[in-house]
Scaffold this active site. Structure first.
Site, mmCIF file in Angstrom:
data_model
loop_
_atom_site.group_PDB
_atom_site.id
_atom_site.type_symbol
_atom_site.label_atom_id
_atom_site.label_comp_id
_atom_site.label_asym_id
_atom_site.label_seq_id
_atom_site.Cartn_x
_atom_site.Cartn_y
_atom_site.Cartn_z
ATOM 1 N N PRO A 2 5.999 0.892 3.058
ATOM 2 C CG PRO A 2 7.402 2.689 2.765
ATOM 3 C CD PRO A 2 6.606 1.998 3.792
ATOM 4 C CD GLU A 3 7.672 -6.021 3.568
ATOM 5 O OE1 GLU A 3 8.433 -6.690 2.843
ATOM 6 O OE2 GLU A 3 7.149 -6.471 4.585
#
Length: 272
Positions: A2-3
């Site tokens: 997750p960015e």
DNA sequence: CAACGGACCTGCCTGC
DNA sequence: TGCAGGCAGGTCCGTT
């Protein structure tokens, strides 16, 4: 995984399945996260309707009738929409079962993520209160960056990755944005010109928007648990391309170097 | 205040 | 084949 683009993609993918539904059951199999999951989470959530699902920085904010469930996916977290009967696998820590027969399942092998409850407005929560602006907020602009950078002697890459400066620029997109803005990642933040910061603001927005457009990385379909390769990877111009020829100048080799304990990628020719 | 190192965890890949 | 070692998309905290 997750960015910011993955978190936003998750939000968009998950919301249609759960917003408006009511919690029928909460199953927590593992409480130990970056912060412990509240012991009484199931009791608190029971019977509440999910009113909305927002994102602030990389936090997902599940707005319920009497408060907000704050979720962060850390380095390895993911949320999927499943049938409540789907057997949990390793690292499937939490199930939120809704009254529309949807199970929202949190998996996080490294447990760097978190799931917290707050009855207060989420923006007031200590984890969120001191965050910088969203990349698309008009407050995120060249003057703002130049002014803040005045007292910053450290590398500009660390500066843009600081969530108190601007949120959502993780390790991958920091390298990508700086490459597009032609800024060398180790340049002291205070030595970056206002004009370059203007380029950086645009670059950050373009890179993140583009990545969101590609569905973040993996999960376009949140009702299945496939998703491995990630289309956005093909769009990256420097990240994980050490030794390759720069796509911008077509001459120099992409270099890699640890900056602030994180691997960074840049073109020594294009970026100054 | 800012900078820096360390901490939190597991999985996966590499090289011996 | 097995195993040690290094590395991974994040962020907080303590020390200087």
């Amino acid at each position: 995984m997750p960015e910011l683009p993955e978190v936003e993609t998750t939000r968009r993918g998950v919301a249609p399945h759960v917003v408006g539904a009511r919690i029928r059951d909460t199953r927590v199999r593992e409480f130990r996260m970056r912060q412990p999951i509240p012991r009484d989470l199931a009791t608190v959530l029971q019977g509440q309707r999910l009113v909305g699902l927002e994102r602030r920085a990389k936090y997902l904010l599940f707005g319920f009738e009497r408060g907000t469930l704050i979720v962060h996916l850390g380095m390895s977290g993911s949320l999927r929409v499943l049938s409540p009967e789907t057997p949990p696998q390793a690292h499937d820590h939490v199930d939120l079962v809704f009254d529309n027969e949807v199970c929202l399942r949190l998996r996080d092998p490294r447990r760097f993520g978190l799931m917290l409850w707050t009855a207060e407005p989420p923006a007031a929560h200590p984890l969120l209160a001191t965050l910088g602006p969203e990349p698309w907020d008009e407050a995120f602009n060249a003057d703002y960056l130049a002014a803040l950078a005045h007292s910053r002697s450290g590398a500009v890459k660390n500066f843009v990755m600081d969530g108190h400066v601007v949120v959502g620029v993780g390790n991958i997109y920091a390298s990508e944005s700086l490459h597009r803005a032609l800024i060398h990642p180790t340049r002291p933040a205070r030595r970056v010109s206002r004009a370059r910061y203007a380029s950086l603001v645009s670059a950050v927005r373009e890179v993140l928007e583009s990545a969101i457009g590609f569905g973040g990385t993996t999960l376009r379909d949140f009702t299945r648990d496939d998703g491995k390769p990630g289309y956005f990877r093909n769009e990256l111009r420097v990240y994980d391309r050490g030794g390759e020829i720069c796509l911008q100048c077509g001459k120099a080799e992409i270099r890699q170097k640890v900056i602030g304990q994180r691997m960074s990628y840049f073109c020594p020719q294009c970026q100054r």
